[in-house]
Design an enzyme around this catalytic site. Sequence first.
Site, short mmCIF file in Angstrom:
data_model
loop_
_atom_site.label_atom_id
_atom_site.label_comp_id
_atom_site.label_asym_id
_atom_site.label_seq_id
_atom_site.Cartn_x
_atom_site.Cartn_y
_atom_site.Cartn_z
N ASP A 1 -15.70 -3.04 -5.05
CA ASP A 1 -15.76 -4.27 -4.26
C ASP A 1 -17.19 -4.78 -4.27
O ASP A 1 -18.15 -3.99 -4.33
CB ASP A 1 -15.29 -4.04 -2.81
CG ASP A 1 -14.85 -5.33 -2.14
OD1 ASP A 1 -13.63 -5.56 -2.03
OD2 ASP A 1 -15.72 -6.13 -1.73
N SER A 2 -17.35 -6.10 -4.18
CA SER A 2 -18.70 -6.67 -4.20
C SER A 2 -19.37 -6.61 -2.83
O SER A 2 -20.57 -6.82 -2.71
CB SER A 2 -18.65 -8.11 -4.70
OG SER A 2 -17.78 -8.85 -3.88
N ASP B 1 -6.22 -6.65 -6.42
CA ASP B 1 -5.89 -7.46 -5.23
C ASP B 1 -7.06 -8.38 -4.89
O ASP B 1 -7.75 -8.20 -3.90
CB ASP B 1 -5.57 -6.52 -4.05
CG ASP B 1 -5.12 -7.28 -2.81
OD1 ASP B 1 -4.63 -8.42 -2.95
OD2 ASP B 1 -5.27 -6.73 -1.69
N ARG C 1 0.85 -1.21 0.00
CA ARG C 1 0.00 0.00 0.00
C ARG C 1 0.88 1.25 0.00
O ARG C 1 0.59 2.23 -0.68
CB ARG C 1 -0.92 -0.01 1.23
CG ARG C 1 -2.12 -0.95 1.09
CD ARG C 1 -3.11 -0.78 2.22
NE ARG C 1 -2.65 -1.38 3.46
CZ ARG C 1 -2.98 -2.60 3.88
NH1 ARG C 1 -3.78 -3.37 3.16
NH2 ARG C 1 -2.54 -3.07 5.03
N CYS D 1 -2.94 -14.03 -3.86
CA CYS D 1 -2.64 -14.58 -2.52
C CYS D 1 -3.03 -16.05 -2.48
O CYS D 1 -3.28 -16.62 -1.43
CB CYS D 1 -3.36 -13.78 -1.44
SG CYS D 1 -5.14 -13.73 -1.65
N PHE E 1 -11.19 -4.72 -6.13
CA PHE E 1 -11.23 -5.52 -4.89
C PHE E 1 -10.70 -4.65 -3.73
O PHE E 1 -9.74 -5.00 -3.05
CB PHE E 1 -10.40 -6.81 -5.02
CG PHE E 1 -10.72 -7.63 -6.25
CD1 PHE E 1 -11.78 -8.52 -6.24
CD2 PHE E 1 -9.97 -7.50 -7.41
CE1 PHE E 1 -12.08 -9.28 -7.36
CE2 PHE E 1 -10.26 -8.25 -8.54
CZ PHE E 1 -11.32 -9.15 -8.52
N1 SAH Z 1 -6.93 -4.68 -1.24
C1 SAH Z 1 -7.58 -4.91 0.03
C2 SAH Z 1 -7.85 -6.39 0.30
C3 SAH Z 1 -8.70 -7.11 -0.76
S1 SAH Z 1 -9.43 -8.58 -0.17
C4 SAH Z 1 -6.77 -4.27 1.15
O1 SAH Z 1 -5.60 -3.91 0.94
O2 SAH Z 1 -7.30 -4.13 2.24
C5 SAH Z 1 -10.43 -9.10 -1.49
C6 SAH Z 1 -11.73 -8.34 -1.66
O3 SAH Z 1 -12.35 -8.80 -2.85
C7 SAH Z 1 -12.78 -8.53 -0.58
O4 SAH Z 1 -13.11 -7.28 -0.05
C8 SAH Z 1 -14.01 -9.14 -1.29
O5 SAH Z 1 -15.24 -8.58 -0.82
C9 SAH Z 1 -13.77 -8.72 -2.70
N2 SAH Z 1 -14.36 -9.55 -3.77
C10 SAH Z 1 -14.36 -10.89 -3.88
N3 SAH Z 1 -14.86 -11.27 -5.08
C11 SAH Z 1 -15.19 -10.13 -5.74
C12 SAH Z 1 -15.73 -9.84 -7.03
N4 SAH Z 1 -16.01 -10.81 -7.89
N5 SAH Z 1 -15.92 -8.55 -7.37
C13 SAH Z 1 -15.60 -7.56 -6.50
N6 SAH Z 1 -15.08 -7.77 -5.29
C14 SAH Z 1 -14.87 -9.03 -4.91
#
Ligand code: SAH
Length: 395
Positions: free
Chosen positions: A249-250, A299, A211, A339, A227
């Site tokens: 984000d979803s 991510d 970050r 990850c 995400f």
């Molecule tokens: N980048 C963030 C962590 C991401 S975790 C940080 O640094 O804090 C992964 C995220 O993807 C989660 O919040 C989850 O809700 C989201 N997610 C999972 N599948 C998804 C999709 N198909 N579309 C959008 N978001 C999604």
Amino acid sequence: MKSLHLKAGRDKSVKRRHPWIFSGAVERVDGEPASGETVLVKSAAGQPVAVAAWSPRSQICARVWSFDCSFVVDRAFFQERISKAVAMRAALPAIRHSNALRLVHGESDGLPGLVVDRYADVLVAQFLSAGAEHWREDILNLLVEISGCESIFERSDAEVRKLEGLEPRVGFARGNKEAKRCPIIEHGLNFRVDVEAGQKTGFFLDQRDNRRRVRSLAEGREVLDAFCYTGGFSIAALAGGAKHVTAVDSSAAAIEIAKENLGANAIDASKIDFQQADVFAYQRLLRDRGESFGLIVLDPPKFAPTAAQVKNAARAYKDINLMAFKLLAPGGLLATFSCSGGVSAELFQSIVAGAASDAGAEAKIIDRFGAAADHPVALGFPEGDYLKGLLVLRS
Ligand code: SAH
């Protein structure tokens, strides 16, 4: 001590200090140990090779506490291991920049199945194996003693507990705190961590350094944070002078906290646009609208927790990266992560390369990302090296 005897020729992995013993490698178990009880692991020749926690329900039927068979696994053993783990974090530069750190990282800290994150003065603990569960009371008491934090919130609700035959458990295990949203500071930025209902233990501490890196790259750029969860990369990018961020984000709950996090920092809210949407569909929408970005962060969640899901995961990674290259302006940067334990760094790089080529984008890797140092990887446990990322520049 009760003992576990390996089949002939199946002691190589434990001799290389890998902490997992699979049920297929076990010839017999003597003495009917209870779930979580300590057993002495012996080679087929009868030579003691490790002391481990017995987990009768799991395919990983024992997890090694120590490769030194003279070790007695008792309260003092956990006191030493936890103290070492905490001391290692206390010596990291990150501690000067954040009050949120991972204090115990399971196998890589010699404590299989135990994860402990510190969010300011609250600890969040996960007991993910029969062995960790067996020693739970001692471990909780020691965590309070060693860390000085009075409150421990337990998030033993990860899927892997099922594989160990353990029921989920969520709630304050120590202390009596109402505050289930812990305020933390990371490199001068404020975040609230929902320890009760957030993902994993509430925040992705492993991405801390990444970050910060994204923050240093964001100036003047139009950013897509795909995400975004609770806005970690988005807020970092805005703090770094991004022109504008589209954060997708979803999860409605994640976006709600992301908005709170935005409000907790001196950042102009008009510079960010939150979208609750599926990234796969939303990237296509952006493409159809002819949008382009100078910095994209991808991510996603773990598409392939194990090797069995790799094929579908590879398709998903390819798809989001392909769309990202289509949305990336010339001179734009893509910070792309995986990850998934099941996806190696080599495979991930080849997926990203395939995505660039299919998008007709000329691009080069200018840096590589991993997890922050409070998430160490024991050399005998390559599975611990789950987070990988590439910083790619489009020509
Ligand atoms: N980048 C963030 C962590 C991401 S975790 C940080 O640094 O804090 C992964 C995220 O993807 C989660 O919040 C989850 O809700 C989201 N997610 C999972 N599948 C998804 C999709 N198909 N579309 C959008 N978001 C999604």
